[in-house]
Write an enzyme that holds these catalytic residues in place. Structure first.
Site, short mmCIF file in Angstrom:
data_model
loop_
_atom_site.label_atom_id
_atom_site.label_comp_id
_atom_site.label_asym_id
_atom_site.label_seq_id
_atom_site.Cartn_x
_atom_site.Cartn_y
_atom_site.Cartn_z
N GLY A 298 -9.09 -5.16 -9.10
CA GLY A 298 -8.18 -4.51 -8.16
C GLY A 298 -7.33 -3.47 -8.86
N GLY A 300 -3.33 -1.27 -8.38
CA GLY A 300 -2.06 -1.06 -7.68
C GLY A 300 -1.25 -0.01 -8.39
CG PHE A 302 0.29 -3.12 -11.36
CD1 PHE A 302 -0.86 -3.36 -12.11
CD2 PHE A 302 0.33 -3.56 -10.05
CE1 PHE A 302 -1.93 -4.03 -11.56
CE2 PHE A 302 -0.73 -4.26 -9.50
CZ PHE A 302 -1.87 -4.49 -10.26
N GLY A 303 -1.12 -0.34 -12.25
CA GLY A 303 -2.31 -0.11 -13.07
C GLY A 303 -3.50 -0.81 -12.47
CB VAL A 305 -6.26 -6.64 -12.13
CG1 VAL A 305 -6.56 -8.06 -12.61
CG2 VAL A 305 -4.76 -6.47 -11.91
CE LYS A 319 -0.11 -7.29 -13.40
NZ LYS A 319 1.31 -7.55 -13.01
CG ASP A 418 7.67 -7.34 -5.44
OD1 ASP A 418 7.87 -7.08 -4.23
OD2 ASP A 418 6.86 -6.71 -6.14
#
Length: 595
Positions: A298, A300, A302-303, A305, A319, A418
């Site tokens: 996946g 997102g 953030f970066g 995975v 990640k 979160d």
């Protein structure tokens, strides 16, 4: 100083002089500031429309003496707005003519929703500097407002608009008085005539433009231009040849690795806390266990995975973080926070990598991925699986137990900030584990209230007090709000914010849930097989609505949530209807002056 070090130092100084001489070329002969008619002097990220490469936000007709109105577009291909002046560096005043016409023609219709700005950008964000909170209510209130409340009647819309003229409203009074009303955030000007609400609602507003950390460093430190590539990823276009860059990188690569702020923070953390109970990987090891990043799970903000595998056969989720902001504080925060935890409902951090600019977090592999794949209707169609009521209840209880551990079971209290379906991972037996501690806050067990700077979290799950302290203090109850909204999404099978829905016709998600609860309507779960399932859904709905009460003092602690989930539904009291309706779709639409 050694000969090699002296040589490197002199060479570096020489390169700095070259870069300094070429600084103007880096900005492509762009001026550091410019005047726009009689509006004043503007700085980056603003630029004249004739030189679009010199900035991020273009102003039209600055040099056209025949055009007195100067127009600005806050987003590419967005609507043009009248620019009325520059308030200070990176702050401008504008006039939204469409909004102004609505205020004159149909002021009550204007106050249906929050005034919204364009969505957040990768390179900069925009905030309304001054706004005011109004309450939109049906004509019948539970009690008569005190003298310091003023109202404007909107009979054509079957509601009144109220405003509290006191600078610090009584939270409990507001909660009881306006429990059935919607809260509206709208741009404002000086409150010169407080008994006439519409006298200070204004289409003229001051906007603060804030560069991202990457962009700020690129422009102000390196003399470069902020750019986005074809994948909308940030890069800095610098005024230096590739050859010079390669020389600088080769000479200072080793020194930079030692002096990198994130590496320094990790060193300081290790000195303060002692060795971590998790492995530190070399980047070469990360590449090896992921088979050179072959299996992507996946992606997102953030970066990305990737799936990995250890020599002993255990699977991993790795990640890989994208370019870091805030000197990697989120990365350090996640490593520091999650390394303190050990609980069946908290994801297990197996290791991390911090080598040069490379950052990675190594987690246990969760075969069923994130919760969001199994609860939202559009995702369930893709996965061809909907969780039954017992499994949803099992997940709800597991997440609550994980939160209880974070709030009360650790030596220090950890607030997650979160909690949302995307951050709840499921193993092969659908046991839930809380993940992603990048926004977490560590505090002492004795702290009932905490201080944070800026709103943190994801739109739709952020507690009201996090984006405006008028609603109360930030505490562990802020996580309870996010948890409650997530539980309601689980039983409602839909996201609490649908950005594609027309705002004027949208029914606020908790209102819809509450109405279904009152009228005993089904919420969308198709796997309700018996009366026991029906009671579980009703129980989770009641608990979720208690958790999203607007004022933190009326929300249960997470330990009480577990007690309620374990009790009979007949013993649970129906909560008041949450009065915070139609929230902004992003914190950027709110004034950060109140934080």
């Amino acid at each position: 100083m050694a000969i090699v070090d002296l040589f490197c130092f002199l060479l570096f100084c020489h390169l700095v002089l070259i870069l300094s001489a070429g600084y103007g070329n880096g900005h492509q002969d762009c001026p550091h500031s410019f005047t726009c008619g009689n509006l004043g002097t503007f700085n980056y990220p603003f630029t004249k429309a004739e030189k679009p490469d010199c900035g991020l936000i273009a102003i039209h007709d600055c040099d056209n003496p025949h055009q007195h109105r100067k127009m600005i577009q806050l987003e590419k291909n967005g609507k043009s707005i009248v620019l009325t002046g520059v308030a200070q560096q990176n702050a401008i005043s504008i006039l939204d003519e469409d909004f102004h016409k609505l205020l004159q023609q149909d002021p009550c219709g204007t106050l249906k929703n929050n005034y919204s700005l364009p969505s957040p950008f990768s390179l900069y964000s925009i905030h309304i500097k001054f706004n005011v909170t109004l309450f939109r209510c049906k004509h019948s209130l539970k009690m008569k407002p005190p003298a310091h409340y003023f109202n404007h009647s909107c009979p054509d819309y079957d509601y009144d608009i109220y405003y509290d003229s006191l600078p610090s409203p009584n939270d409990k009074e507001v909660h009881s008085l306006f429990s059935s009303c919607s809260v509206i955030q709208i741009s404002s000007k000086d409150l010169t005539n407080t008994n006439d609400i519409l006298s200070f609602v204004s289409a003229e507003m001051v906007l603060q433009v804030v560069l991202s950390n990457d962009c700020d460093q690129c422009y102000n430190r390196w003399g470069g231009q902020c750019r986005l590539d074809a994948n909308q990823e940030f890069y800095c276009e610098k005024a230096v040849t590739v050859a010079l860059l390669l020389v600088m990188v080769k000479i200072y690569h080793t020194r930079w690795k030692k002096q990198n702020p994130t590496n320094q923070q990790i060193r300081i953390f290790l000195e303060r806390e002692g060795p971590l109970q998790t492995k530190r990987y070399d980047y070469s090891e990360i590449k090896k266990v992921t088979n050179s990043f072959r299996n992507k799970l996946g992606q997102g903000g953030f970066g990305s995975v990737y799936k990995g595998k250890l020599p002993d056969g255990r699977y991993l989720a790795v990640k890989i973080l994208s370019e870091l902001k805030d000197n990697g504080e989120d990365f350090i925060n996640e490593v520091a926070t999650i390394s303190r935890t050990s609980h069946i409902n908290i994801v297990n951090l197996l290791g991390f990598c911090c080598e040069g600019s490379k950052r990675a977090l190594v987690y246990e592999f969760m075969s069923n991925g994130s919760l969001e794949k199994f609860i939202f209707e559009e995702n369930v169609v893709k996965t061809d699986r909907q969780l039954d009521c017992q499994t949803i209840y099992h997940i709800a209880v597991g997440v609550a137990r994980g939160l209880e551990y974070l709030h009360q079971g650790c030596n220090t209290r950890i607030l997650h900030f979160d909690i949302k379906p995307h951050n709840i991972l499921l193993d092969e037996n659908f046991n839930p584990k809380i993940s992603d501690f990048g926004l977490a806050k560590i505090c002492t067990r004795k702290e009932s209230m905490i201080s944070i700077f800026g709103a943190r979290g994801t739109a739709g799950y952020i507690a009201p007090e996090v984006f405006s302290r008028n609603f109360g203090a930030v505490s562990h109850k802020s996580d309870v709000y996010s948890y409650g909204m997530m539980i309601l999404e689980m039983v409602g099978r839909r996201k609490n914010i649908k950005t594609e829905v027309n705002r004027s016709s949208e029914i606020y998600f908790p209102d819809w849930i509450y109405n279904c609860l009152e009228s005993n309507q089904e919420l969308g779960l198709q796997n309700i097989r018996n009366e026991s399932d029906d009671k579980l859904v009703r129980k989770m709905t009641i608990v979720g609505l208690w958790c999203i009460q607007t004022h933190p003092s009326t929300r249960p602690a997470i330990s009480k949530v577990l007690e309620m989930l374990g009790s009979k539904v007949e013993l649970l009291q129906i909560p008041p209807k949450p009065f915070l309706s139609s929230p902004p779709t992003s914190p950027v639409h709110l004034s950060y002056e109140t934080l």
